[in-house]
Design an enzyme around this catalytic site. Structure first.
Site, PDB file in Angstrom:
ATOM      1  N   ASP A  14      -3.188   1.168  -7.311  1.00 41.39           N
ATOM      2  CA  ASP A  14      -3.335   2.070  -8.660  1.00 41.39           C
ATOM      3  C   ASP A  14      -4.840   2.115  -8.303  1.00 41.39           C
ATOM      4  O   ASP A  14      -5.620   0.734  -7.972  1.00 41.39           O
ATOM      5  CB  ASP A  14      -3.040   1.150  -9.292  1.00 41.39           C
ATOM      6  CG  ASP A  14      -3.301   1.889 -10.523  1.00 41.39           C
ATOM      7  OD1 ASP A  14      -3.793   2.715 -10.869  1.00 41.39           O
ATOM      8  OD2 ASP A  14      -2.810   1.156 -11.503  1.00 41.39           O
ATOM      9  N   GLU A  57     -26.389 -14.142   5.620  1.00 39.90           N
ATOM     10  CA  GLU A  57     -24.537 -14.531   6.717  1.00 39.90           C
ATOM     11  C   GLU A  57     -24.573 -13.533   7.521  1.00 39.90           C
ATOM     12  O   GLU A  57     -23.535 -13.444   8.498  1.00 39.90           O
ATOM     13  CB  GLU A  57     -23.520 -15.058   5.757  1.00 39.90           C
ATOM     14  CG  GLU A  57     -23.395 -14.464   4.432  1.00 39.90           C
ATOM     15  CD  GLU A  57     -22.193 -14.970   3.881  1.00 39.90           C
ATOM     16  OE1 GLU A  57     -21.361 -15.379   3.783  1.00 39.90           O
ATOM     17  OE2 GLU A  57     -22.351 -15.058   2.532  1.00 39.90           O
ATOM     18  N   CYS A  81     -22.710 -17.218   0.461  1.00 36.51           N
ATOM     19  CA  CYS A  81     -24.122 -16.483  -0.483  1.00 36.51           C
ATOM     20  C   CYS A  81     -24.566 -17.032  -1.136  1.00 36.51           C
ATOM     21  O   CYS A  81     -25.400 -16.675  -1.658  1.00 36.51           O
ATOM     22  CB  CYS A  81     -22.972 -15.675  -1.428  1.00 36.51           C
ATOM     23  SG  CYS A  81     -21.874 -14.724  -0.671  1.00 36.51           S
ATOM     24  N   THR A 130     -14.241  -5.634  -1.928  1.00 39.40           N
ATOM     25  CA  THR A 130     -15.313  -6.315  -2.833  1.00 39.40           C
ATOM     26  C   THR A 130     -15.983  -6.249  -1.104  1.00 39.40           C
ATOM     27  O   THR A 130     -16.934  -7.448  -1.336  1.00 39.40           O
ATOM     28  CB  THR A 130     -14.615  -7.807  -2.955  1.00 39.40           C
ATOM     29  OG1 THR A 130     -13.947  -8.066  -1.220  1.00 39.40           O
ATOM     30  CG2 THR A 130     -13.943  -7.743  -3.320  1.00 39.40           C
ATOM     31  N   HIS A 154     -22.911 -15.431  -9.406  1.00 38.94           N
ATOM     32  CA  HIS A 154     -22.951 -15.333  -7.850  1.00 38.94           C
ATOM     33  C   HIS A 154     -22.244 -14.023  -8.061  1.00 38.94           C
ATOM     34  O   HIS A 154     -21.150 -13.955  -9.843  1.00 38.94           O
ATOM     35  CB  HIS A 154     -22.685 -15.820  -6.921  1.00 38.94           C
ATOM     36  CG  HIS A 154     -21.931 -15.079  -5.889  1.00 38.94           C
ATOM     37  ND1 HIS A 154     -22.640 -14.283  -4.826  1.00 38.94           N
ATOM     38  CD2 HIS A 154     -20.487 -15.470  -5.572  1.00 38.94           C
ATOM     39  CE1 HIS A 154     -21.734 -13.693  -4.423  1.00 38.94           C
ATOM     40  NE2 HIS A 154     -20.977 -14.411  -4.375  1.00 38.94           N
ATOM     41  N   LYS A 176     -14.070 -14.272 -15.068  1.00 39.74           N
ATOM     42  CA  LYS A 176     -12.469 -15.212 -14.301  1.00 39.74           C
ATOM     43  C   LYS A 176     -13.696 -16.603 -15.030  1.00 39.74           C
ATOM     44  O   LYS A 176     -12.680 -17.778 -14.954  1.00 39.74           O
ATOM     45  CB  LYS A 176     -12.339 -14.870 -13.288  1.00 39.74           C
ATOM     46  CG  LYS A 176     -11.442 -13.890 -13.002  1.00 39.74           C
ATOM     47  CD  LYS A 176     -11.347 -13.315 -11.356  1.00 39.74           C
ATOM     48  CE  LYS A 176     -10.342 -13.770 -10.911  1.00 39.74           C
ATOM     49  NZ  LYS A 176      -8.801 -13.365 -11.263  1.00 39.74           N
ATOM     50  N   SER A 232     -19.371 -19.612  -0.414  1.00 39.37           N
ATOM     51  CA  SER A 232     -18.570 -20.187  -0.076  1.00 39.37           C
ATOM     52  C   SER A 232     -18.564 -21.525   1.107  1.00 39.37           C
ATOM     53  O   SER A 232     -19.807 -20.839   1.806  1.00 39.37           O
ATOM     54  CB  SER A 232     -17.163 -18.861   0.864  1.00 39.37           C
ATOM     55  OG  SER A 232     -16.939 -18.447  -0.418  1.00 39.37           O
TER      56      SER A 232
HETATM   57  P1  HMG Z   1      -5.746  -9.362  -4.216  1.00 35.77           P
HETATM   58  O1  HMG Z   1      -4.825  -9.677  -3.548  1.00 35.77           O
HETATM   59  O2  HMG Z   1      -6.003  -7.925  -3.490  1.00 35.77           O
HETATM   60  O3  HMG Z   1      -5.827  -8.734  -6.076  1.00 35.77           O
HETATM   61  O4  HMG Z   1      -7.158 -10.178  -3.923  1.00 35.77           O
HETATM   62  P2  HMG Z   1      -5.133  -9.375  -6.926  1.00 35.77           P
HETATM   63  O5  HMG Z   1      -3.667  -9.130  -6.815  1.00 35.77           O
HETATM   64  O6  HMG Z   1      -5.482 -10.965  -7.021  1.00 35.77           O
HETATM   65  O7  HMG Z   1      -5.774  -7.967  -7.942  1.00 35.77           O
HETATM   66  C1  HMG Z   1      -6.837  -8.735  -8.388  1.00 35.77           C
HETATM   67  C2  HMG Z   1      -7.389  -8.803  -9.817  1.00 35.77           C
HETATM   68  O8  HMG Z   1      -6.306  -7.414 -10.138  1.00 35.77           O
HETATM   69  C3  HMG Z   1      -5.870  -9.575 -11.032  1.00 35.77           C
HETATM   70  O9  HMG Z   1      -6.596 -10.000 -11.699  1.00 35.77           O
HETATM   71  C4  HMG Z   1      -5.081  -8.067 -11.308  1.00 35.77           C
HETATM   72  O10 HMG Z   1      -4.325  -8.389 -12.332  1.00 35.77           O
HETATM   73  C5  HMG Z   1      -5.529  -6.621 -11.040  1.00 35.77           C
HETATM   74  P3  HMG Z   1      -6.846 -11.333 -12.422  1.00 35.77           P
HETATM   75  O11 HMG Z   1      -5.279 -11.774 -12.212  1.00 35.77           O
HETATM   76  O12 HMG Z   1      -7.659 -11.928 -11.469  1.00 35.77           O
HETATM   77  O13 HMG Z   1      -7.634 -11.054 -13.404  1.00 35.77           O
HETATM   78  N1  HMG Z   1      -4.587  -5.331 -10.683  1.00 35.77           N
HETATM   79  C6  HMG Z   1      -4.737  -4.978 -11.794  1.00 35.77           C
HETATM   80  N2  HMG Z   1      -5.908  -4.252 -12.517  1.00 35.77           N
HETATM   81  C7  HMG Z   1      -5.683  -2.838 -14.013  1.00 35.77           C
HETATM   82  N3  HMG Z   1      -4.718  -2.009 -13.410  1.00 35.77           N
HETATM   83  C8  HMG Z   1      -3.832  -2.198 -12.245  1.00 35.77           C
HETATM   84  C9  HMG Z   1      -4.076  -3.307 -11.511  1.00 35.77           C
HETATM   85  N4  HMG Z   1      -3.782  -4.403  -9.964  1.00 35.77           N
HETATM   86  C10 HMG Z   1      -4.330  -5.711 -10.579  1.00 35.77           C
HETATM   87  N5  HMG Z   1      -3.361  -0.761 -11.904  1.00 35.77           N
HETATM   88  C11 HMG Z   1      -9.543 -10.633  -3.781  1.00 35.77           C
HETATM   89  C12 HMG Z   1      -7.855  -9.866  -4.675  1.00 35.77           C
HETATM   90  C13 HMG Z   1     -10.636 -10.773  -4.598  1.00 35.77           C
HETATM   91  C14 HMG Z   1      -8.771 -12.014  -3.718  1.00 35.77           C
HETATM   92  C15 HMG Z   1      -9.838 -10.210  -2.489  1.00 35.77           C
HETATM   93  O14 HMG Z   1     -10.412  -8.578  -2.797  1.00 35.77           O
HETATM   94  C16 HMG Z   1     -10.599 -11.188  -1.699  1.00 35.77           C
HETATM   95  O15 HMG Z   1     -10.006 -11.533  -1.005  1.00 35.77           O
HETATM   96  N6  HMG Z   1     -12.171 -10.151  -1.430  1.00 35.77           N
HETATM   97  C17 HMG Z   1     -12.648 -11.349  -0.789  1.00 35.77           C
HETATM   98  C18 HMG Z   1     -13.274 -12.949  -0.983  1.00 35.77           C
HETATM   99  C19 HMG Z   1     -13.363 -12.993  -2.414  1.00 35.77           C
HETATM  100  O16 HMG Z   1     -14.750 -11.959  -2.914  1.00 35.77           O
HETATM  101  N7  HMG Z   1     -14.019 -13.983  -3.095  1.00 35.77           N
HETATM  102  C20 HMG Z   1     -14.492 -14.273  -4.453  1.00 35.77           C
HETATM  103  C21 HMG Z   1     -14.965 -15.293  -4.436  1.00 35.77           C
HETATM  104  S1  HMG Z   1     -15.365 -16.358  -2.944  1.00 35.77           S
HETATM  105  C22 HMG Z   1     -17.327 -15.251  -3.394  1.00 35.77           C
HETATM  106  O17 HMG Z   1     -17.782 -15.766  -4.287  1.00 35.77           O
HETATM  107  C23 HMG Z   1     -18.022 -16.040  -2.135  1.00 35.77           C
HETATM  108  C24 HMG Z   1     -18.216 -14.657  -1.302  1.00 35.77           C
HETATM  109  O18 HMG Z   1     -19.206 -13.799  -1.712  1.00 35.77           O
HETATM  110  C25 HMG Z   1     -19.089 -15.354   0.224  1.00 35.77           C
HETATM  111  C26 HMG Z   1     -20.208 -16.022   0.316  1.00 35.77           C
HETATM  112  O19 HMG Z   1     -19.879 -17.149  -0.360  1.00 35.77           O
HETATM  113  O20 HMG Z   1     -20.812 -15.889   1.272  1.00 35.77           O
HETATM  114  C27 HMG Z   1     -17.003 -14.083  -0.852  1.00 35.77           C
END
Ligand code: HMG
Length: 400
Positions: free
Chosen positions: A31, A81, A113, A154, A235, A244, A318
């Site tokens: 969606d 990175e 990051c 992302t 970040h 969040k 991370s």
């Molecule tokens: P996911 O499993 O694809 O998504 O993972 P989800 O099921 O957690 O859903 C995401 C949100 O969308 C949720 O909202 C759902 O409810 C909502 P929340 O509950 O979190 O508020 N949702 C909807 N909303 C509206 N309409 C809909 C609908 N369906 C669902 N129909 C995840 C998402 C970000 C975990 C994934 O994309 C991922 O693993 N990304 C990479 C890791 C990441 O970005 N982590 C962030 C923290 S770590 C960080 O910031 C460091 C980093 O930058 C690296 C570094 O430091 O180098 C990543």
């Protein structure tokens, strides 16, 4: 009086192609609201193989390095990175392309990051001791998790460059900050892996938990600095993340005695929140530069900020390392940013279909023992990867 040190100039460069997140969602059978609302991303910057981290870095830095700076810059620090070399620093190419004086040192820093903040802080400390010198700091990354993966929505790519000087025109950075380290596996990339290993849900929980720990410590050690923050830059791996974290901290504080002051600060930071997410919403995660993309967006788009206001910066990498910094906006700070050029950068981008994006994604540069020349695919005056000759990359400026 304390010597002011901080960001004198700042610039962004993003690759000239992007995809629409709604189209990606449809292609993946998701969606679209999950990406645009749930994660908070509308577009994602996409690189081809020739737009490597050095091309992004040089193009971000070139407009902010003026002739008079070349002799005064003592260090070129690149945070990344996405390095393509384990030994030679990306900053050595930037140093050459921008004709920085030969007696400047150039090196790369790493901690996911967070590394961009390590570079900025190191630069600021250096300039505090030598106020007549300057340091060029660049954060450059290509965020990729692989096609059809949980992290695909992302991704992103881009670079932020900053010139760190005394009496900065944009943001003075306070000497005191709160750092934090917690050895964890939320996101990491072993040398043999093309893409990071990521525990998606855990990574967002760890980000939230880290935010709470850092804010609690900051409130204990530097209550006046926390209390003075008008807007907080985050970040942003995706634009929903900072919101969040605010929610998690609010839930943590509920029913705790004496938390009224910090709860009202959270309300205030939420009012400024959207202005800081505008650029990220159209670019995606640029890892080391993401926090500074949020800052740039706040500086340009937040009409309720003005000179003299204090801005907080929450840096998260991370692994995990974090830091809370404090800065003060300087008189005329918006005039020191090339806002028109940034608008053109976004306006001139070309939209790719999902099929084109998938094709570009698989492209690879030569790894052979021969010489391969690459075409100019950037605008006049921009820098590009011109050739790889026996594993050596050479960059040139496209004719003006
Ligand atoms: P996911 O499993 O694809 O998504 O993972 P989800 O099921 O957690 O859903 C995401 C949100 O969308 C949720 O909202 C759902 O409810 C909502 P929340 O509950 O979190 O508020 N949702 C909807 N909303 C509206 N309409 C809909 C609908 N369906 C669902 N129909 C995840 C998402 C970000 C975990 C994934 O994309 C991922 O693993 N990304 C990479 C890791 C990441 O970005 N982590 C962030 C923290 S770590 C960080 O910031 C460091 C980093 O930058 C690296 C570094 O430091 O180098 C990543």
């Amino acid at each position: 009086m304390e010597q002011l040190v901080g960001i004198d100039r700042i610039n962004l460069y993003i690759p000239p192609q992007y995809i629409e997140m709604e189209e990606l969602a449809k292609a993946r059978g998701v969606d679209p609201a999950k990406f645009t609302i749930g994660i908070g991303q509308n577009q994602m910057a996409v690189t081809d193989a020739m737009q490597d981290i050095v091309v992004l870095a040089i193009n971000a830095a070139a407009p902010i390095v003026k002739d008079q700076d070349r002799e005064l810059i003592d260090q070129v620090i690149v945070a990344t990175e996405s390095a393509f070399d384990y030994s030679k620093a990306a900053s050595t190419y930037v140093h050459e392309a921008l004709k920085i004086n030969p007696f400047a040192k150039s090196y790369e820093v790493k901690e996911a990051c967070y590394a961009g903040t390590a570079a900025l802080q190191s630069a600021a400390d250096y300039v505090r001791l030598r106020p007549d010198r300057k340091v060029l700091v660049i954060m450059t990354d290509i965020a990729r998790y692989g096609l059809n993966t949980g992290g695909e929505s992302t991704q992103g790519a881009g670079a932020i460059a900053m010139l760190i000087t005394a009496n900065p025109a944009i943001l003075a950075i306070e000497q005191e900050s709160i750092g934090f380290t917690n050895n964890q596996f939320d996101f990491w990339r072993p040398q043999y892996a093309d893409y990071p290993m990521v525990e998606g849900r855990f990574s967002t929980q760890l980000y939230n938990q880290t935010f709470i720990e850092v804010m609690e410590e900051a409130s204990r050690r530097l209550p006046e600095s926390v209390g003075s923050i008008e807007a907080l830059a985050f970040h942003l791996p995706f634009t929903k993340m900072g919101r969040k974290a605010i929610k998690a901290y609010r839930d943590h504080l509920v029913d705790k005695e004496g938390s009224q002051v910090i709860l009202s600060k959270l309300d205030q930071w939420e009012e400024h929140y959207d202005a800081g997410t505008i650029f990220s919403r159209h670019v995606g995660n640029i890892y080391t530069g993401s926090l500074y993309l949020c800052l740039l967006s706040l500086l340009i788009n937040d009409r309720n900020l003005s000179a003299g206001d204090h801005v907080g910066l929450f840096s998260y990498g991370s692994g995990a390392v974090a830091e809370l910094l404090f800065g003060q906006l300087q008189p005329g700070y918006q005039d020191a940013i090339e806002i028109r050029a940034l608008q053109d950068l976004f306006g001139d981008r070309q939209k790719l279909s999902i099929q084109e994006y998938e094709e570009i994604y698989q492209e690879k540069l030569t790894q052979s023992d021969e010489k391969v020349e690459y075409p100019v695919t950037v605008e006049a005056g921009r820098f590009y990867l011109a050739e790889i000759d026996h594993h050596r990359r050479y960059y040139r400026q496209a004719p003006q």
